[in-house]
Write an enzyme that holds these catalytic residues in place. Structure first.
Site, PDB file in Angstrom:
ATOM      1  N   SER A  65     -52.190  10.450 -30.992  1.00 20.66           N
ATOM      2  CA  SER A  65     -52.382   9.066 -30.578  1.00 20.66           C
ATOM      3  C   SER A  65     -53.849   8.622 -30.615  1.00 20.66           C
ATOM      4  O   SER A  65     -54.476   8.658 -31.652  1.00 20.66           O
ATOM      5  CB  SER A  65     -51.765   8.917 -29.184  1.00 20.66           C
ATOM      6  OG  SER A  65     -51.835   7.615 -28.744  1.00 20.66           O
ATOM      7  N   ASN A 373     -52.325  -0.713 -20.555  1.00 19.29           N
ATOM      8  CA  ASN A 373     -53.011  -0.236 -21.759  1.00 19.29           C
ATOM      9  C   ASN A 373     -52.357  -0.695 -23.070  1.00 19.29           C
ATOM     10  O   ASN A 373     -52.816  -0.350 -24.145  1.00 19.29           O
ATOM     11  CB  ASN A 373     -53.140   1.295 -21.733  1.00 19.29           C
ATOM     12  CG  ASN A 373     -51.790   2.009 -21.798  1.00 19.29           C
ATOM     13  OD1 ASN A 373     -50.796   1.451 -22.275  1.00 19.29           O
ATOM     14  ND2 ASN A 373     -51.737   3.235 -21.326  1.00 19.29           N
TER      15      ASN A 373
HETATM   16  C1  16G Z   1     -49.877   8.992 -22.126  1.00 21.52           C
HETATM   17  C2  16G Z   1     -48.684   8.085 -21.974  1.00 21.52           C
HETATM   18  C3  16G Z   1     -49.121   6.708 -21.569  1.00 21.52           C
HETATM   19  C4  16G Z   1     -49.962   6.780 -20.316  1.00 21.52           C
HETATM   20  C5  16G Z   1     -51.093   7.740 -20.479  1.00 21.52           C
HETATM   21  C6  16G Z   1     -51.770   7.977 -19.148  1.00 21.52           C
HETATM   22  C7  16G Z   1     -46.639   8.129 -23.267  1.00 21.52           C
HETATM   23  C8  16G Z   1     -46.047   8.030 -24.638  1.00 21.52           C
HETATM   24  N1  16G Z   1     -47.950   7.985 -23.218  1.00 21.52           N
HETATM   25  O1  16G Z   1     -50.695   8.585 -23.179  1.00 21.52           O
HETATM   26  O2  16G Z   1     -47.981   5.958 -21.350  1.00 21.52           O
HETATM   27  O3  16G Z   1     -50.479   5.518 -19.997  1.00 21.52           O
HETATM   28  O4  16G Z   1     -50.593   8.988 -20.914  1.00 21.52           O
HETATM   29  O5  16G Z   1     -52.762   8.941 -19.268  1.00 21.52           O
HETATM   30  O6  16G Z   1     -45.953   8.339 -22.286  1.00 21.52           O
HETATM   31  P1  16G Z   1     -53.377   9.615 -17.998  1.00 21.52           P
HETATM   32  O7  16G Z   1     -52.285  10.320 -17.247  1.00 21.52           O
HETATM   33  O8  16G Z   1     -54.426  10.515 -18.530  1.00 21.52           O
HETATM   34  O9  16G Z   1     -53.976   8.512 -17.169  1.00 21.52           O
HETATM   35 MG    MG Z   2     -50.289   6.092 -28.912  1.00 24.63          MG
END
Ligand code: 16G
Ligand code: MG
Length: 545
Positions: A65, A373
């Site tokens: 991603s 986001n």
């Molecule tokens: C991942 C999640 C996204 C979330 C992010 C938070 C999926 C496909 N992607 O990228 O939705 O906003 O994690 O990241 O579920 P964090 O836990 O590091 O804040």
């Molecule tokens: Mg992505």
């Protein structure tokens, strides 16, 4: 087990470095690409077992991603195009971490727990992003599938949401669409053209959109699709991967976190721009005004635009369908306030991570879900889709109802309901703006965001933080929530929460308040409380100004 011999031989070609431990996190495995070969092979094995268990096609997407180019990762996609279930996330972690000599036992364990018939056929769809490591890593997935005797289809370079879409199409016997990239473009572009064909007073200026492709797969796919939009949308594509580095100073995550335009794009004052992330499952919009000030329209603004539009259409169509917006704790307080008190729609808050929002949105006739986001989509229940369909085919209704029903029908078709999809979201937003004759400035003015700040704090073990109430309150360590509560009282219109990240080894801090100075000060105060009460490491958080 006859297949085990092959697994044993093949796994020797994808050995696990002894002692390496990785977790299936919020969005699958994600780390430096060099550590992932054995993970990919094993996820090929696991997807094959999941396919045998569900008697359906399973997806495996190789991507990291918005992470830097050197990283990579893998996500599993369940039969309806949704994220794999938590039990299987657990199996993924077990299988990934079994030492080389324990791999067959770990496989056997899953087969027994899930009572899997190994003679059942298996089908796995595999996709990858544009990272240089993705080619060999996706080959490792394919090797895993074939080692267990599964069939695979390699879609090659696709966006994450395209792979989710293919899996859903395949498992619905193409009721959702054709399981090809061409089928995907055809469905979305036709719906977009139908939606915009009556927005005839749209000028060329209004049809223009600047897109930052994050130097990733989204850019490639926009290029492929462009001609099918038949000039109803004029895209100027930047960061198309021909020169720049993936996600480097560009893309949705960069723009959202830095609150500034990406490098590598040409922006004229007032013009509508959007950024995708590295695998095109997120989108955010922005513009600069005549004074050069940057304005961001994030997932909350997108959810508001979409839900307002849908609510108006439901009223015009005379359809009684319940619509809800699902957000996370990161949603700007102004957006929640506007949705609940002005628009009067149901608002739900869930934990961070797409699967939580998706799940909550499934409980309504129409569930609009977006993370701030920019990851999000709209889900329509089967009953809601049928009601819309019936009304669109009803010849005994007046013109206004008919028009609304047809717009709703094409809106359903332009949306990728399997997961957040930057391309599909972009087409939906562009169609709504065209239909409503709305500029990005008018959209932005629906409500004003409360100033906010996000910080991260390093602690020795982020698991000491436990949260409740959709991550809005901390239950441990002792005293932390009380400290946050009393700090919040020092500022007007303030709110703050902390949560352990699911993707990085840090604790995240969010604060919002009436002014940027207050939001910054509160975020710093709360960071300090985390540092002191939750085992901070490194130096104390410093003031921002
Ligand atoms: C991942 C999640 C996204 C979330 C992010 C938070 C999926 C496909 N992607 O990228 O939705 O906003 O994690 O990241 O579920 P964090 O836990 O590091 O804040
Ligand atoms: Mg992505």
């Amino acid at each position: 087990m006859p297949q085990f011999k092959e697994v044993s031989t093949q796994s020797g070609l994808h050995p696990k470095p002894a002692g390496l431990v990785l977790q299936y996190g919020t969005a699958g495995f994600r780390t430096n690409a060099k550590q992932l070969d054995h993970i990919m092979f094993r996820m090929g094995l696991l997807a094959t077992l999941r396919s045998k268990k569900t008697k359906a096609t399973i997806g495996v997407m190789v991507t990291a991603s918005h992470n830097p180019e050197e990283d990579n990762g893998v996500k599993l996609v369940d039969p309806m195009g949704e994220m794999v279930t938590p039990t299987w996330e657990g199996y993924a972690t077990q299988l990934a971490n079994a030492e080389q000599e324990d791999l067959l036992a770990a496989l056997q364990d899953i087969i027994e727990k899930e009572a899997i018939h190994m003679s059942q056929e298996a089908n796995v769809f595999v996709g990858k992003d544009t990272r240089s490591s993705s080619a060999s890593l996706s080959q490792a997935v394919l090797d895993g599938v074939s080692a267990l005797g599964g069939h695979s289809k390699d879609y090659g370079l696709v966006t994450t949401p395209q792979l989710h879409y293919m899996v859903c199409c395949q498992n619905t016997q193409c009721k959702y669409g054709e399981a090809t990239v061409e089928g995907y473009y055809k469905k979305l572009c036709q719906a977009f053209i139908q939606l915009t064909k009556n927005a005839s007073n749209c000028t060329d200026d209004q049809k223009h959109l600047t897109v930052d492709g994050a130097n990733g797969i989204g850019a490639l796919k926009v290029r492929e699709m462009e001609s099918q939009l038949k000039k109803e949308l004029h895209i100027s594509l930047f960061n198309d991967g021909s020169e720049g580095k993936l996600n480097h100073q560009c893309g949705a995550d960069f723009v959202k976190v830095q609150q500034k335009p990406p490098t590598g794009i040409k922006m004229n004052p007032g013009e509508r721009c959007c950024s995708f992330d590295g695998d095109a499952d997120r989108i955010i919009y922005y513009y600069t005004d005549s004074e050069g000030k940057f304005h961001l329209l994030d997932g909350d603004k997108i959810a508001t635009l979409i839900s307002t539009y849908l609510k108006e259409l439901l009223t015009q169509a005379g359809l009684d369908l319940e619509i809800a917006v699902v957000q996370t704790a990161y949603a700007n307080g102004s957006s929640t306030n506007y949705l609940e008190n002005t628009m009067k729609v149901i608002v739900r808050c869930t934990k961070t991570g797409v699967k939580h929002l998706h799940h909550a949105a499934q409980e309504f006739d129409i569930g609009v879900y977006f993370e701030a986001n920019g990851h999000g989509t709209v889900l329509f229940s089967k009953a809601a889709e049928e009601k819309i369909q019936q009304l669109a085919e009803n010849s005994n209704i007046n013109d206004e109802r008919k028009r609304a029903a047809l717009l709703l029908q094409n809106t359903v078709n332009v949306i990728n309901q399997t997961v957040g999809d930057a391309i599909s979201d972009m087409l939906l937003i562009e169609a709504i703006l065209a239909i409503k004759g709305m500029t990005i400035q008018q959209w932005d003015a629906i409500y004003s965001d409360l100033p906010n700040r996000q910080l991260k704090v390093k602690v020795s073990d982020r698991r000491v933080i436990d949260t409740t109430d959709a991550e809005r309150r901390a239950v441990s360590p002792a005293g932390l929530q009380e400290a946050i509560d009393s700090l919040v009282k020092n500022y007007r219109e303030a709110r703050s929460f902390v949560r352990p990240s699911g993707t990085e080894d840090v604790v995240r801090v969010y604060a919002e308040a009436e002014t940027q100075e207050s939001a910054d000060a509160l975020a710093r105060d709360v960071s300090l409380a985390v540092y002191r009460l939750a085992g901070g490491v490194g130096g104390e958080p410093k003031p921002l100004h």
